[in-house]
Structures are given as structure tokens and as C-alpha cells.
Design a protein around this motif. Structure first.
Motif, PDB file in Angstrom:
ATOM      1  N   VAL A 242       0.710  -1.129  -0.080  1.00 19.53           N
ATOM      2  CA  VAL A 242       0.126   0.069  -0.031  1.00 19.53           C
ATOM      3  C   VAL A 242       0.754   1.109  -0.116  1.00 19.53           C
ATOM      4  N   CYS A 243       1.917   1.277   0.790  1.00 20.51           N
ATOM      5  CA  CYS A 243       2.628   2.582   1.038  1.00 20.51           C
ATOM      6  C   CYS A 243       3.590   2.601  -0.485  1.00 20.51           C
ATOM      7  N   ALA A 244       3.987   1.519  -1.118  1.00 19.37           N
ATOM      8  CA  ALA A 244       4.905   1.488  -2.359  1.00 19.37           C
ATOM      9  C   ALA A 244       3.740   2.078  -3.434  1.00 19.37           C
TER      10      ALA A 244
ATOM     11  N   ARG B 278       4.400   5.439  -5.852  1.00 19.43           N
ATOM     12  CA  ARG B 278       4.337   5.533  -7.058  1.00 19.43           C
ATOM     13  C   ARG B 278       3.511   6.645  -7.525  1.00 19.43           C
ATOM     14  N   ALA B 279       2.055   6.709  -7.016  1.00 21.20           N
ATOM     15  CA  ALA B 279       1.382   7.703  -7.430  1.00 21.20           C
ATOM     16  C   ALA B 279       1.850   9.270  -7.137  1.00 21.20           C
TER      17      ALA B 279
ATOM     18  N   ARG C 196      -6.980   9.888  -8.884  1.00 19.47           N
ATOM     19  CA  ARG C 196      -7.150   9.044 -10.172  1.00 19.47           C
ATOM     20  C   ARG C 196      -6.244   8.138 -10.104  1.00 19.47           C
ATOM     21  N   THR C 197      -4.775   8.930  -9.974  1.00 19.74           N
ATOM     22  CA  THR C 197      -3.553   7.979 -10.033  1.00 19.74           C
ATOM     23  C   THR C 197      -3.512   7.162  -8.841  1.00 19.74           C
ATOM     24  N   LEU C 198      -3.507   7.678  -7.775  1.00 26.68           N
ATOM     25  CA  LEU C 198      -3.449   6.668  -6.482  1.00 26.68           C
ATOM     26  C   LEU C 198      -4.679   5.669  -6.697  1.00 26.68           C
ATOM     27  N   ILE C 199      -5.795   5.921  -6.682  1.00 30.99           N
ATOM     28  CA  ILE C 199      -6.942   4.692  -6.989  1.00 30.99           C
ATOM     29  C   ILE C 199      -6.370   3.540  -8.126  1.00 30.99           C
TER      30      ILE C 199
ATOM     31  N   ARG D 219       5.619   8.404   4.368  1.00 35.49           N
ATOM     32  CA  ARG D 219       5.077   9.525   3.611  1.00 35.49           C
ATOM     33  C   ARG D 219       5.797   9.393   2.233  1.00 35.49           C
ATOM     34  N   ALA D 220       4.852   9.892   1.183  1.00 35.73           N
ATOM     35  CA  ALA D 220       5.432   9.778  -0.280  1.00 35.73           C
ATOM     36  C   ALA D 220       5.481  11.135  -0.715  1.00 35.73           C
ATOM     37  N   PRO D 221       6.601  11.653  -0.986  1.00 39.98           N
ATOM     38  CA  PRO D 221       6.450  13.137  -1.333  1.00 39.98           C
ATOM     39  C   PRO D 221       6.118  13.239  -2.850  1.00 39.98           C
TER      40      PRO D 221
END
Length: 205
Positions: free
Chosen positions: A61-63, A67-68, A111-114, A193-195
Motif C-alpha cells: 500500500v505504501c509503495a 508511485r502515485a 485518480r492516479t492513486l486509485i 510519507r510519499a513526497p
């Protein structure tokens, strides 16, 4: 049975905006006694609520969030207005929303995250997206009991605060959170955290 944690992906609201939201809550509290005004920190914009995720799947999930985030550039968005779910006349949730040009990149980020979450078999419980920051919720049992609190109607307040805004901020990262339910309300712990792309580039320089 696999151990799980209630998980969601969100955008944090910075302290300057959070302080103004807290002041708004203090103004609204005596006007809407049937509501419990959230005090869990930080205030946040939920991008995807995943429900109970097995511990073994949290890294994926974190990965997916990473990516998003890397596929998106950071952007500015304005916090604005007052709203409610499902409707102002019979509200269960009070919130503040968003406005301005930042809505388009926010929708694209969502949208990208989903899409990334679906690839790993972890779609959100509800794919619909109405960007908002929760301010308060109707108290359990409101409107019932020996001295019931009248059901609230937020119509006048929603209209009064239609143009209200605590300001704008730059969205620079997605945060993965675990959520623990307590009698006082949920508590949150950041898992990762994903910058976003340009935010990451700035920190690398």
C-alpha cells in the motif's frame, strides 16, 4: 486470522490552516450542540479509505502511494466553504471543502492513486471523491433521550460561510495512516510519507 489495521491515505493540512479550522469549530460549537467537533490531529484530506488492511500488505500500500506521488507534481489548493453530508437540512458530518485551480490536479492525483491501489488489489471502500476536511460529526444518539437535542439544520451556516476561507497551502506529499477507534474518537499514526515529484526533487538538492 491475519492481523489488520484500519488504513487510509491522506494529505495533511498545515498548522496555519489547522489553527483557523479550530477557530471555526469553536465558533460553530455553541450553535450546533448536537455535533461532536473533531480534535484528532492532524486535520487531513482523505484520498482513499481502505478499511482493515493485513499487516503483510501494508508495504505494498505504501509503495502504491509512492508511485502515485512520484507521478504527480506538487500544487497549491485553497480551503474554502462549509458543507455537510448527506445534506445541510439533516447533516451527519460537517466539513470544509476546497476551491480554485488546485481542484483539477487534486482530482488527477486521486485518480492516479486509485489506479495504483487497484493494481495491488487494495481498492478503496468507496471510490467516490468529494474532497473535504471533516470538522465534526453528529453525536451518537442525538435527537433521542429524555432531553433530546433538536436535530441540527446547517443550511443557514452553510450559506453564511459559503465564501469563507482559511487560506491555501501546497500539497507536497501523500501520507499513509493507521486509524485506531477509541471512545473519544479516532487516533492516527503515520505509517509512511510519499513526497510528490517536485517536493522530492527539492529535498534532494
Amino acid at each position: 486470522m491475519a492481523q489488520t489495521t484500519r488504513t487510509f491515505l491522506a494529505i495533511d493540512v498545515p498548522p496555519t490552516i489547522a489553527d483557523r479550522l479550530t477557530k471555526l469549530q469553536h465558533k460553530l460549537a455553541p450553535l450546533v450542540p448536537a455535533f461532536r467537533w473533531v480534535d484528532a490531529t492532524p486535520f487531513h484530506l482523505t484520498l482513499a479509505f481502505l478499511g482493515d488492511v493485513p499487516f503483510a500488505d501494508l508495504n505494498e500500500v505504501c509503495a502504491a502511494a509512492t508511485r502515485a506521488a512520484r507521478a504527480s507534481k506538487r500544487f497549491e489548493i485553497q480551503v474554502a466553504g462549509l458543507g455537510s453530508f448527506p445534506k445541510p437540512e439533516r447533516p451527519r458530518v460537517a466539513w470544509t471543502g476546497f476551491a480554485g485551480p488546485g481542484l483539477e490536479p487534486l482530482a488527477a492525483l486521486h485518480r492516479t492513486l486509485i489506479s495504483e491501489l487497484r493494481k495491488i488489489g487494495q481498492p478503496p471502500e468507496d471510490p467516490r471523491f468529494t474532497p473535504h476536511i471533516t470538522l465534526g460529526r453528529l453525536k451518537a444518539g442525538a435527537g433521542r433521550g429524555k432531553t433530546p437535542v433538536p436535530p441540527p439544520d446547517l443550511s443557514a451556516l452553510v450559506e453564511e460561510y459559503r465564501e469563507w476561507s482559511p487560506g491555501s497551502f501546497v500539497i507536497g506529499e501523500i501520507v499513509a495512516y493507521s486509524s485506531t477507534l477509541t471512545p473519544e474518537g479516532p487516533t492516527y499514526a503515520a505509517l509512511a510519507r510519499a513526497p510528490l515529484a517536485s517536493a522530492r526533487a527539492r529535498t534532494d538538492t
